[in-house]
Design a protein around this motif. Structure first.
Motif, PDB file in Angstrom:
ATOM      1  N   LEU A  12      49.343  83.045  41.480  1.00 26.12           N
ATOM      2  CA  LEU A  12      50.137  84.278  41.379  1.00 26.12           C
ATOM      3  C   LEU A  12      51.502  84.018  40.742  1.00 26.12           C
ATOM      4  O   LEU A  12      52.024  84.852  40.011  1.00 26.12           O
ATOM      5  CB  LEU A  12      50.312  84.940  42.753  1.00 26.12           C
ATOM      6  N   GLN A  13      52.059  82.818  41.021  1.00 25.00           N
ATOM      7  CA  GLN A  13      53.383  82.521  40.446  1.00 25.00           C
ATOM      8  C   GLN A  13      53.328  82.412  38.926  1.00 25.00           C
ATOM      9  O   GLN A  13      54.331  82.579  38.236  1.00 25.00           O
ATOM     10  CB  GLN A  13      53.942  81.231  41.054  1.00 25.00           C
ATOM     11  N   LYS A  16      53.633  87.213  35.627  1.00 26.10           N
ATOM     12  CA  LYS A  16      54.892  87.969  35.653  1.00 26.10           C
ATOM     13  C   LYS A  16      54.527  89.454  35.534  1.00 26.10           C
ATOM     14  O   LYS A  16      53.615  89.789  34.806  1.00 26.10           O
ATOM     15  CB  LYS A  16      55.789  87.555  34.491  1.00 26.10           C
ATOM     16  N   PRO A  17      55.191  90.394  36.244  1.00 29.21           N
ATOM     17  CA  PRO A  17      56.255  90.162  37.195  1.00 29.21           C
ATOM     18  C   PRO A  17      55.721  89.642  38.524  1.00 29.21           C
ATOM     19  O   PRO A  17      54.526  89.767  38.809  1.00 29.21           O
ATOM     20  CB  PRO A  17      56.848  91.559  37.388  1.00 29.21           C
ATOM     21  N   VAL A  18      56.585  89.097  39.337  1.00 29.18           N
ATOM     22  CA  VAL A  18      56.195  88.546  40.638  1.00 29.18           C
ATOM     23  C   VAL A  18      55.546  89.669  41.462  1.00 29.18           C
ATOM     24  O   VAL A  18      56.010  90.806  41.456  1.00 29.18           O
ATOM     25  CB  VAL A  18      57.421  87.958  41.373  1.00 29.18           C
ATOM     26  N   SER A  19      54.458  89.311  42.164  1.00 27.49           N
ATOM     27  CA  SER A  19      53.614  90.346  42.752  1.00 27.49           C
ATOM     28  C   SER A  19      54.012  90.727  44.173  1.00 27.49           C
ATOM     29  O   SER A  19      53.219  90.625  45.093  1.00 27.49           O
ATOM     30  CB  SER A  19      52.180  89.851  42.741  1.00 27.49           C
ATOM     31  N   SER A  20      55.240  91.120  44.385  1.00 28.44           N
ATOM     32  CA  SER A  20      55.628  91.580  45.724  1.00 28.44           C
ATOM     33  C   SER A  20      55.242  93.047  45.855  1.00 28.44           C
ATOM     34  O   SER A  20      54.919  93.705  44.872  1.00 28.44           O
ATOM     35  CB  SER A  20      57.120  91.419  45.926  1.00 28.44           C
ATOM     36  N   ALA A 106      53.651  88.066  49.790  1.00 30.22           N
ATOM     37  CA  ALA A 106      54.819  87.387  49.231  1.00 30.22           C
ATOM     38  C   ALA A 106      55.740  86.963  50.380  1.00 30.22           C
ATOM     39  O   ALA A 106      56.310  85.878  50.376  1.00 30.22           O
ATOM     40  CB  ALA A 106      55.540  88.297  48.252  1.00 30.22           C
ATOM     41  N   THR A 107      55.866  87.846  51.392  1.00 27.18           N
ATOM     42  CA  THR A 107      56.634  87.490  52.595  1.00 27.18           C
ATOM     43  C   THR A 107      55.815  87.919  53.804  1.00 27.18           C
ATOM     44  O   THR A 107      54.923  88.766  53.681  1.00 27.18           O
ATOM     45  CB  THR A 107      57.985  88.237  52.671  1.00 27.18           C
ATOM     46  N   PHE A 143      46.245  96.919  42.840  1.00 20.75           N
ATOM     47  CA  PHE A 143      47.488  97.308  43.506  1.00 20.75           C
ATOM     48  C   PHE A 143      48.697  96.551  42.925  1.00 20.75           C
ATOM     49  O   PHE A 143      49.731  97.134  42.608  1.00 20.75           O
ATOM     50  CB  PHE A 143      47.341  97.047  45.013  1.00 20.75           C
ATOM     51  N   HIS A 144      48.527  95.225  42.784  1.00 20.05           N
ATOM     52  CA  HIS A 144      49.650  94.399  42.318  1.00 20.05           C
ATOM     53  C   HIS A 144      49.727  94.288  40.788  1.00 20.05           C
ATOM     54  O   HIS A 144      50.608  93.592  40.281  1.00 20.05           O
ATOM     55  CB  HIS A 144      49.555  92.985  42.918  1.00 20.05           C
ATOM     56  N   LYS A 145      48.795  94.917  40.096  1.00 22.77           N
ATOM     57  CA  LYS A 145      48.733  94.860  38.621  1.00 22.77           C
ATOM     58  C   LYS A 145      48.721  93.408  38.105  1.00 22.77           C
ATOM     59  O   LYS A 145      49.408  93.060  37.152  1.00 22.77           O
ATOM     60  CB  LYS A 145      49.934  95.627  38.015  1.00 22.77           C
ATOM     61  N   TRP A 146      47.966  92.552  38.788  1.00 21.08           N
ATOM     62  CA  TRP A 146      47.920  91.150  38.369  1.00 21.08           C
ATOM     63  C   TRP A 146      47.224  90.964  37.027  1.00 21.08           C
ATOM     64  O   TRP A 146      47.549  90.058  36.279  1.00 21.08           O
ATOM     65  CB  TRP A 146      47.160  90.293  39.412  1.00 21.08           C
TER      66      TRP A 146
END
Ligand code: PMV
Length: 339
Positions: A12-13, A16-20, A106-107, A143-146
């Motif tokens: 995931l890292q 981009k953008p970070v997937s929060s 992410a958290t 959802f996260h648009k990965w």
């Protein structure tokens, strides 16, 4: 050694953008089909990453499967809804989903609402966990648009349930065992064969929860069955035959190979200690009925997973004969039918 969470977070890292939750869209959704293995996955080479000892090959069940919606949830813990019913956090079902989501957060504060609907019986050896984890993975990606490649998403889904690696695709699918310790090369991919005449008949004898889960059963088999030593060799040969059957559209070879592979998997379980037997007297009755039908000239074969239900394999021109023989008990699916 890397952990599943490290593996996923590293993948995931790289995006981009970070997937929060903050950078995600309001809602993600996906459908994933259930799948039935024609050449089974039975036994892990590594347990934490759900890495299989052998390759396997399956057929996806068209529109039968799981649809999942996911969104951010402002609560102390995830919210899970299954078939329109709220699932309590103490249940095994909830825990499996929440543990899987832990790999992606992410958290720790990032909670999800997962609303999942399955049109197949849960835990009846019909691979509902496979379509469930595949749909959840695809919904997270939405959802996260990965926009991750399906091969990477297949490695993610595998961490929820091994056979989920195959449920991201329709048609025939091959899951490669891979060699790497973090499973980056243990993903599934679709095969080219299109077989519109192929039908699957689900003979559902029970939709009760199985007496022993597949992970525990395969670990016990690997550890205690003498017959299991032959299993990887048989899978290798069966896979060659099955791929030949798919390339040449040889139904007899497909049926024989799938049936023998399933019976051999169950034989390894029977020879485990304590023994594992998913078949009920009803399952055996259906098997005998299938063998009898073959002597009467009806080309029908079967496969069976970690449950008592029997899945028939036949071609469209024998559908009527199958419906007659199995009356109300059979639900017929044409995996390649376009409607
Ligand atoms: O993915 P699991 O852990 O539910 O195991 C699946 C095992 C079988 O369904 C019996 C075989 C297979 O390849 O799907």
């Amino acid at each position: 050694m890397s952990s599943p969470r490290n593996y996923i977070q590293t993948c995931l890292q790289a995006i981009k953008p970070v997937s929060s939750h903050a950078s995600s869209q309001s809602h993600g959704q996906a459908f994933a089909p259930s799948n039935i293995a024609l050449i089974k996955y039975w036994g892990k080479r590594e347990k934490t990453f759900n890495l299989p000892l052998t390759d396997s090959l399956s057929i996806s069940l068209g529109k039968l499967g799981t649809t999942t919606h996911i969104r951010a949830y402002q609560g102390p813990e995830d919210k899970v809804i299954l078939n329109h019913t709220h699932v309590a956090s103490g249940t095994e079902f909830y825990q499996r989903i929440s543990r899987f989501l832990d790999l992606f957060r992410a958290t720790k504060q990032d909670c999800y609402e997962v609303d999942t609907y399955s049109n197949i019986p849960i835990k009846a050896g019909l691979a509902s966990s496979a379509s469930g984890f595949a749909a959840l993975t695809l919904a997270l990606n939405d959802f996260h648009k990965w926009q991750l490649p399906l091969s990477t998403l297949s490695t993610f889904a595998r961490l929820g349930s091994g056979s989920a690696a195959r449920s991201l695709f329709s048609g025939f699918v091959k899951w490669h065992r891979g060699e790497q310790s973090d499973g980056a090369d243990s993903y599934a991919e679709p095969l080219k064969t299109n077989w519109p005449e192929l039908c699957i008949g689900l003979v559902i004898l029970s939709d009760e929860t199985k007496p022993i889960g597949s992970t525990e059963a395969m670990n016990r088999t690997r550890e205690t069955s003498y017959l299991y030593k032959q299993w990887p060799l048989q899978v290798k040969e069966n896979l060659q035959s099955m791929e030949h059957a798919l390339n040449t559209k040889d139904f007899t070879l497909l049926g024989q190979t799938a049936e023998q592979n399933a019976l051999s998997m169950h034989a390894t379980m029977l020879s485990s200690w304590p023994p594992i037997c998913y078949s009920t007297p009803e399952s055996l009755k259906i098997m005998h009925q299938i063998w009898q039908l073959r002597t009467e000239g009806i080309p029908v074969y079967f496969t069976q997973d970690a449950g008592p239900n029997i899945k028939l394999l036949f071609e469209k021109n024998y559908q009527q004969a199958i419906e007659q023989a199995f009356a109300q008990k059979v639900k017929i699916i044409a995996p390649f039918e376009v409607t």
